[in-house]
Design a protein around this motif. Structure first.
Motif, short mmCIF file in Angstrom:
data_model
loop_
_atom_site.label_atom_id
_atom_site.label_comp_id
_atom_site.label_asym_id
_atom_site.label_seq_id
_atom_site.Cartn_x
_atom_site.Cartn_y
_atom_site.Cartn_z
N VAL A 5 38.34 -3.35 -65.76
CA VAL A 5 39.12 -2.25 -66.34
C VAL A 5 40.59 -2.59 -66.13
CG1 VAL A 5 39.62 0.23 -66.25
CG2 VAL A 5 37.29 -0.59 -65.84
N CYS A 6 41.40 -2.31 -67.15
CA CYS A 6 42.82 -2.66 -67.04
C CYS A 6 43.69 -1.54 -67.60
CB CYS A 6 43.11 -3.96 -67.79
SG CYS A 6 42.91 -3.88 -69.59
N ARG A 7 44.98 -1.71 -67.38
CA ARG A 7 45.96 -0.86 -68.04
C ARG A 7 46.98 -1.78 -68.71
NH1 ARG A 7 48.45 2.26 -62.79
NH2 ARG A 7 48.73 0.43 -61.46
N VAL A 8 47.63 -1.26 -69.72
CA VAL A 8 48.53 -2.06 -70.55
C VAL A 8 49.94 -1.48 -70.45
CG1 VAL A 8 49.00 -2.88 -72.88
CG2 VAL A 8 46.62 -2.54 -72.14
N TRP A 9 50.88 -2.37 -70.10
CA TRP A 9 52.28 -1.99 -69.97
C TRP A 9 53.07 -2.57 -71.14
CZ3 TRP A 9 53.10 1.17 -65.91
CH2 TRP A 9 52.23 1.09 -64.82
N ASP A 10 54.01 -1.80 -71.68
CA ASP A 10 54.94 -2.27 -72.70
C ASP A 10 56.19 -2.74 -71.97
OD1 ASP A 10 56.75 -2.72 -74.71
OD2 ASP A 10 56.41 -0.81 -75.71
N ARG A 11 56.49 -4.02 -72.07
CA ARG A 11 57.64 -4.58 -71.35
C ARG A 11 58.84 -4.82 -72.27
NH1 ARG A 11 56.49 -6.59 -66.18
NH2 ARG A 11 58.08 -8.16 -66.45
N SER A 12 58.86 -4.20 -73.43
CA SER A 12 59.97 -4.43 -74.35
C SER A 12 61.30 -3.97 -73.77
CB SER A 12 59.72 -3.75 -75.70
OG SER A 12 59.53 -2.36 -75.53
N GLY B 219 42.56 2.62 -68.27
CA GLY B 219 41.11 2.74 -68.35
C GLY B 219 40.51 1.90 -69.46
N VAL B 220 41.19 0.81 -69.83
CA VAL B 220 40.74 -0.04 -70.93
C VAL B 220 39.73 -1.06 -70.40
CG1 VAL B 220 41.47 -1.70 -72.69
CG2 VAL B 220 42.98 0.21 -72.07
N PRO B 221 38.52 -1.11 -70.97
CA PRO B 221 37.56 -2.14 -70.57
C PRO B 221 38.12 -3.53 -70.91
CG PRO B 221 36.50 -0.46 -71.92
CD PRO B 221 37.98 -0.22 -71.99
N CYS B 222 37.81 -4.52 -70.07
CA CYS B 222 38.31 -5.87 -70.33
C CYS B 222 37.39 -6.93 -69.72
CB CYS B 222 39.72 -6.04 -69.80
SG CYS B 222 39.86 -5.94 -68.00
#
Length: 153
Positions: free
Chosen positions: A28-35, A54-57
């Motif tokens: 399970v992961c989370r996604v960060w926007d680094r822009s 809560g993204v499956p990976c």
């Protein structure tokens, strides 16, 4: 004998198989926007740039894509490349590069590698295709500055 309709794939072929691909995603992961920063290899992003959680990976090291070791600002840097897959319908329009997205592993299933939890992977390439079961992301693990126990939230 040729196919009657001339089609090799059924129109719903990818959609039909996407649940199977998702079933292989045991992390399970989370996604960060680094822009908005900081750039890759520096401190983790703040909570205001969290795009998905809560993204499956699934995470898999890629041995053939040119791992590297070098020096930057007098510090040795070791990088490894990984394939990180997430469901194709993850609600993120992924960006690659120094101001692209970062994937942080928040949980692994029993039997998974406990050292994976907390690791961050910078998205280097976003792979696309006309038939896709999952979103494939080629990521970089900066092992020199990638420690578990980073910000939680």
């Amino acid at each position: 004998m040729p196919l009657v309709n001339g089609k090799v794939f059924h129109p719903q072929w990818s959609t039909h198989h996407q649940p199977t691909a998702a079933g292989t995603m045991t992390g399970v992961c989370r996604v960060w926007d680094r822009s908005a920063g900081p750039p890759i290899g520096l401190d983790g992003p703040g909570p205001n740039v969290l795009q998905a959680h809560g993204v499956p990976c699934r995470v898999q090291e890629l041995h053939s894509l040119g791992d590297s070791t070098g020096q930057a600002a007098g510090q040795e840097i070791t990088q490894r490349r990984y394939l990180v897959t997430v469901p194709i319908d993850t609600p993120v329009w992924f960006k690659a590069g120094a101001r692209g997205h970062q994937i942080e592993i928040t949980r692994v299933t029993q039997g998974g590698d406990p050292m994976l939890k907390g690791r961050r992977f910078d998205v280097a390439q976003v792979l696309t295709g006309s038939e896709a079961w999952e979103r494939d992301l080629i990521c970089v693990d900066n092992q020199t500055q990638n420690e578990a126990g980073a910000d939680e939230g």
